[in-house]
Write a protein that holds these residues in place. Structure first.
Motif, PDB file in Angstrom:
ATOM      1  N   ASN A  48       0.789  -1.235   0.000  1.00 52.02           N
ATOM      2  CA  ASN A  48       0.000   0.000   0.000  1.00 52.02           C
ATOM      3  C   ASN A  48       0.823   1.288   0.000  1.00 52.02           C
ATOM      4  O   ASN A  48       0.277   2.365   0.162  1.00 52.02           O
ATOM      5  N   VAL A  49       2.129   1.156  -0.140  1.00 48.84           N
ATOM      6  CA  VAL A  49       2.960   2.356  -0.184  1.00 48.84           C
ATOM      7  C   VAL A  49       3.627   2.427  -1.560  1.00 48.84           C
ATOM      8  O   VAL A  49       4.130   1.421  -2.054  1.00 48.84           O
ATOM      9  N   PRO A  50       3.599   3.622  -2.191  1.00 47.91           N
ATOM     10  CA  PRO A  50       4.296   3.739  -3.472  1.00 47.91           C
ATOM     11  C   PRO A  50       5.794   3.711  -3.230  1.00 47.91           C
ATOM     12  O   PRO A  50       6.310   4.445  -2.381  1.00 47.91           O
ATOM     13  N   ARG A  51       6.484   2.835  -3.929  1.00 49.95           N
ATOM     14  CA  ARG A  51       7.933   2.730  -3.765  1.00 49.95           C
ATOM     15  C   ARG A  51       8.549   3.238  -5.062  1.00 49.95           C
ATOM     16  O   ARG A  51       8.193   2.781  -6.141  1.00 49.95           O
ATOM     17  N   VAL A  52       9.451   4.194  -4.966  1.00 54.45           N
ATOM     18  CA  VAL A  52      10.074   4.797  -6.152  1.00 54.45           C
ATOM     19  C   VAL A  52      11.551   4.432  -6.147  1.00 54.45           C
ATOM     20  O   VAL A  52      12.277   4.771  -5.213  1.00 54.45           O
ATOM     21  N   LEU A  53      11.985   3.730  -7.194  1.00 58.13           N
ATOM     22  CA  LEU A  53      13.354   3.229  -7.240  1.00 58.13           C
ATOM     23  C   LEU A  53      14.032   3.632  -8.543  1.00 58.13           C
ATOM     24  O   LEU A  53      13.448   3.485  -9.616  1.00 58.13           O
ATOM     25  N   PRO A  54      15.270   4.116  -8.446  1.00 57.64           N
ATOM     26  CA  PRO A  54      16.013   4.416  -9.666  1.00 57.64           C
ATOM     27  C   PRO A  54      16.460   3.108 -10.313  1.00 57.64           C
ATOM     28  O   PRO A  54      16.888   2.185  -9.614  1.00 57.64           O
ATOM     29  N   THR A  55      16.368   3.032 -11.627  1.00 54.10           N
ATOM     30  CA  THR A  55      16.818   1.818 -12.305  1.00 54.10           C
ATOM     31  C   THR A  55      17.124   2.143 -13.765  1.00 54.10           C
ATOM     32  O   THR A  55      16.701   3.178 -14.276  1.00 54.10           O
ATOM     33  N   VAL A  56      17.881   1.249 -14.394  1.00 60.74           N
ATOM     34  CA  VAL A  56      18.155   1.444 -15.814  1.00 60.74           C
ATOM     35  C   VAL A  56      17.006   0.872 -16.639  1.00 60.74           C
ATOM     36  O   VAL A  56      16.168   0.132 -16.124  1.00 60.74           O
ATOM     37  N   PHE A  57      16.970   1.228 -17.906  1.00 59.35           N
ATOM     38  CA  PHE A  57      15.886   0.771 -18.772  1.00 59.35           C
ATOM     39  C   PHE A  57      16.390   0.689 -20.211  1.00 59.35           C
ATOM     40  O   PHE A  57      17.451   1.218 -20.536  1.00 59.35           O
ATOM     41  N   GLY A  58      15.621   0.023 -21.049  1.00 58.66           N
ATOM     42  CA  GLY A  58      15.924  -0.038 -22.473  1.00 58.66           C
ATOM     43  C   GLY A  58      14.660   0.282 -23.257  1.00 58.66           C
ATOM     44  O   GLY A  58      13.556   0.173 -22.729  1.00 58.66           O
ATOM     45  N   VAL A  59      14.833   0.701 -24.498  1.00 60.80           N
ATOM     46  CA  VAL A  59      13.677   1.067 -25.325  1.00 60.80           C
ATOM     47  C   VAL A  59      13.778   0.361 -26.669  1.00 60.80           C
ATOM     48  O   VAL A  59      14.839   0.333 -27.288  1.00 60.80           O
ATOM     49  N   ASP A  60      12.670  -0.226 -27.102  1.00 62.73           N
ATOM     50  CA  ASP A  60      12.559  -0.715 -28.480  1.00 62.73           C
ATOM     51  C   ASP A  60      11.311  -0.071 -29.085  1.00 62.73           C
ATOM     52  O   ASP A  60      10.187  -0.524 -28.850  1.00 62.73           O
ATOM     53  N   PRO A  61      11.509   1.014 -29.870  1.00 61.17           N
ATOM     54  CA  PRO A  61      10.360   1.729 -30.431  1.00 61.17           C
ATOM     55  C   PRO A  61       9.497   0.827 -31.305  1.00 61.17           C
ATOM     56  O   PRO A  61       8.306   1.091 -31.498  1.00 61.17           O
ATOM     57  N   ASP A  62      10.097  -0.233 -31.847  1.00 67.32           N
ATOM     58  CA  ASP A  62       9.348  -1.179 -32.672  1.00 67.32           C
ATOM     59  C   ASP A  62       9.046  -2.467 -31.916  1.00 67.32           C
ATOM     60  O   ASP A  62       8.774  -3.501 -32.526  1.00 67.32           O
ATOM     61  N   GLY A  63       9.120  -2.423 -30.614  1.00 65.04           N
ATOM     62  CA  GLY A  63       8.881  -3.609 -29.793  1.00 65.04           C
ATOM     63  C   GLY A  63       7.461  -4.122 -29.930  1.00 65.04           C
ATOM     64  O   GLY A  63       6.590  -3.435 -30.488  1.00 65.04           O
ATOM     65  N   PRO A  64       7.220  -5.320 -29.404  1.00 59.48           N
ATOM     66  CA  PRO A  64       5.956  -6.006 -29.655  1.00 59.48           C
ATOM     67  C   PRO A  64       4.743  -5.410 -28.931  1.00 59.48           C
ATOM     68  O   PRO A  64       3.615  -5.812 -29.213  1.00 59.48           O
ATOM     69  N   ASP A  65       4.957  -4.487 -28.023  1.00 59.72           N
ATOM     70  CA  ASP A  65       3.821  -3.942 -27.283  1.00 59.72           C
ATOM     71  C   ASP A  65       3.241  -2.725 -28.008  1.00 59.72           C
ATOM     72  O   ASP A  65       3.899  -2.114 -28.838  1.00 59.72           O
ATOM     73  N   ARG A  66       2.010  -2.407 -27.648  1.00 59.47           N
ATOM     74  CA  ARG A  66       1.326  -1.300 -28.318  1.00 59.47           C
ATOM     75  C   ARG A  66       2.138  -0.015 -28.175  1.00 59.47           C
ATOM     76  O   ARG A  66       2.493   0.375 -27.071  1.00 59.47           O
ATOM     77  N   ALA A  67       2.462   0.609 -29.289  1.00 65.85           N
ATOM     78  CA  ALA A  67       3.250   1.845 -29.360  1.00 65.85           C
ATOM     79  C   ALA A  67       4.723   1.629 -29.021  1.00 65.85           C
ATOM     80  O   ALA A  67       5.465   2.594 -28.833  1.00 65.85           O
ATOM     81  N   GLY A  68       5.171   0.384 -28.977  1.00 68.24           N
ATOM     82  CA  GLY A  68       6.579   0.112 -28.672  1.00 68.24           C
ATOM     83  C   GLY A  68       6.764  -0.327 -27.226  1.00 68.24           C
ATOM     84  O   GLY A  68       5.805  -0.340 -26.448  1.00 68.24           O
ATOM     85  N   THR A  69       8.004  -0.669 -26.890  1.00 62.99           N
ATOM     86  CA  THR A  69       8.246  -1.334 -25.609  1.00 62.99           C
ATOM     87  C   THR A  69       9.359  -0.661 -24.816  1.00 62.99           C
ATOM     88  O   THR A  69      10.402  -0.305 -25.370  1.00 62.99           O
ATOM     89  N   LEU A  70       9.114  -0.488 -23.525  1.00 61.73           N
ATOM     90  CA  LEU A  70      10.151  -0.071 -22.584  1.00 61.73           C
ATOM     91  C   LEU A  70      10.481  -1.293 -21.729  1.00 61.73           C
ATOM     92  O   LEU A  70       9.576  -1.960 -21.219  1.00 61.73           O
ATOM     93  N   TYR A  71      11.768  -1.609 -21.608  1.00 66.30           N
ATOM     94  CA  TYR A  71      12.190  -2.789 -20.853  1.00 66.30           C
ATOM     95  C   TYR A  71      12.827  -2.404 -19.518  1.00 66.30           C
ATOM     96  O   TYR A  71      13.591  -1.443 -19.429  1.00 66.30           O
ATOM     97  N   LEU A  72      12.512  -3.180 -18.498  1.00 68.17           N
ATOM     98  CA  LEU A  72      13.143  -3.066 -17.182  1.00 68.17           C
ATOM     99  C   LEU A  72      13.738  -4.424 -16.843  1.00 68.17           C
ATOM    100  O   LEU A  72      13.263  -5.442 -17.339  1.00 68.17           O
ATOM    101  N   HIS A  73      14.732  -4.448 -15.989  1.00 68.93           N
ATOM    102  CA  HIS A  73      15.244  -5.752 -15.557  1.00 68.93           C
ATOM    103  C   HIS A  73      15.677  -5.670 -14.101  1.00 68.93           C
ATOM    104  O   HIS A  73      15.779  -4.588 -13.514  1.00 68.93           O
ATOM    105  N   GLY A  74      15.896  -6.826 -13.537  1.00 69.11           N
ATOM    106  CA  GLY A  74      16.351  -6.862 -12.161  1.00 69.11           C
ATOM    107  C   GLY A  74      16.565  -8.294 -11.738  1.00 69.11           C
ATOM    108  O   GLY A  74      16.322  -9.224 -12.514  1.00 69.11           O
ATOM    109  N   SER A  75      17.015  -8.448 -10.507  1.00 69.27           N
ATOM    110  CA  SER A  75      17.192  -9.790  -9.968  1.00 69.27           C
ATOM    111  C   SER A  75      15.841 -10.493  -9.880  1.00 69.27           C
ATOM    112  O   SER A  75      14.817  -9.860  -9.615  1.00 69.27           O
ATOM    113  N   VAL A  76      15.833 -11.796 -10.075  1.00 65.94           N
ATOM    114  CA  VAL A  76      14.575 -12.539  -9.903  1.00 65.94           C
ATOM    115  C   VAL A  76      14.089 -12.447  -8.459  1.00 65.94           C
ATOM    116  O   VAL A  76      12.924 -12.701  -8.174  1.00 65.94           O
ATOM    117  N   ALA A  77      14.978 -12.077  -7.540  1.00 68.19           N
ATOM    118  CA  ALA A  77      14.589 -11.965  -6.135  1.00 68.19           C
ATOM    119  C   ALA A  77      14.084 -10.564  -5.778  1.00 68.19           C
ATOM    120  O   ALA A  77      13.648 -10.319  -4.664  1.00 68.19           O
TER     121      ALA A  77
END
Lengths: 227, 227
Positions: A48-77
């Motif tokens: 119930n609390v908004p958590r704001v975290l800095p992280t890196v990202f990637g962009v594929d303007p032609d990615g499979p999602d509507r209007a293109g795709t922004l990617y995030l990654h992190g540990s599976v944990a």
């Protein structure tokens, strides 16, 4: 190839209410902001609390999602990434271009470009897309770097979560130009006003101690300090 | 004068789980991060979606809230600020110090310092505190600026919301140093690795067209490009 809307399609939650004159609906403005940053801030609700975290990202303007795709990654944990696909998340990218010094505190401002992308993320399971996403994230931080690196190992891929967010539901705001002061403050005079440009400085690359002495700085490293 | 805990007191929601070795519990590290930034990212839940917005902030380490006070401001019509006092919010401040280029994509990283402050904000009603907060926000962006400006008008104060967030519930993370590569990648060789320092560049101040020609750049403007 996916074709994409030339304009963003804001829903009520990405409609800019405050400072509407600063909203820019064009998709190209969104891609410009995303291209100009190495880091985003991810918003996820955890207990119930908004958590704001800095992280890196990637962009594929032609990615499979509507209007293109922004990617995030992190540990599976990572708790934020575990909980993210069950809810709508927010990714915000901000670029500061200048400090706007006005005659009054009230009219102080910044010149900036910012993008807010909202949506339900998709957990990326396809291995080829996962690899493309991880390479896009590396290249967002250091353009051209990923092609100089060995392939991802099976163990590395297994340890990494990748999320995809459509670029569809997004808003862009920007401010440029000098201070906008009250006439009475301009008439009164006596206070310096203007803009102080702000950007990113890139220092000289510091090679790791254990790099072979004959290896020269590759072009993609040299290019960082020229951009 | 309020005395404050020398150490932050993390609750479960500000306990750093991932990358625990990067957590720094000291209050001085929190103040260092806050001093090093002009901008924060505010997280507020609006209609069940976390909304992350870039905004300016001010800090009073001796402020009236537990462990000191972080101030936010905005238009009285801002939806995020209207809804914020009814819920716990998150304020994140991030400073990037360098790009860490490793031999593998997996070990790429950034050198950074970041602070996450969580809590229930207090709407500031006292006029003297509101003025101190607004001045702290101006001085966070341009140190020393507020003392050169005229007093806030009654109309400006009425149009502005000020929120106070205790610095009590906070966590700090930081990374410094070179890449940490797998032994096998170091042995294989052939890939340049190291750190590329990143900082803020401050350009030459551009005076507004309507500033009197005899007004020289004040010291607090000159100092920006030296910091």
């Amino acid at each position: 190839m996916t074709t994409h809307e030339a304009f963003l399609s804001p829903t009520p939650r990405t409609t800019v209410i405050r400072g509407r004159q600063r909203a820019r609906a064009e998709r190209s403005a969104l891609l410009d902001v995303l291209r100009s940053a190495r880091l985003c801030h991810l918003g996820v609700i955890v207990e119930n609390v908004p958590r704001v975290l800095p992280t890196v990202f990637g962009v594929d303007p032609d990615g499979p999602d509507r209007a293109g795709t922004l990617y995030l990654h992190g540990s599976v944990a990572s708790r934020s990434l575990i909980e993210a696909p069950e809810q709508d998340i927010c990714v915000t990218v901000t670029v500061v271009d200048g400090l706007v010094l006005a005659r009054s505190a009230f009219h102080h401002s910044m010149n900036y470009r910012s993008a807010v992308v909202v949506g339900r993320p998709r957990r990326v399971e396809d291995e080829e897309e996962r690899i493309r996403a991880l390479d896009a994230i590396v290249d967002q931080v250091v353009p051209g770097r990923s092609s100089h690196l060995r392939a991802h190992t099976r163990k590395e891929l297994a340890a990494t979560s990748v999320l995809a967010l459509p670029l569809y539901e997004a808003s862009v705001k920007a401010r440029a130009g000098g201070p906008v002061d009250d006439d009475s403050d301009i008439a009164a005079g006596g206070v310096w006003a203007g803009v102080v440009p702000i950007g990113e400085s890139v220092g000289s690359a510091e090679r790791a101690d254990d790099v072979e002495p004959h290896l020269v700085e590759p072009d993609h490293v040299v290019a960082l300090s020229r951009s």
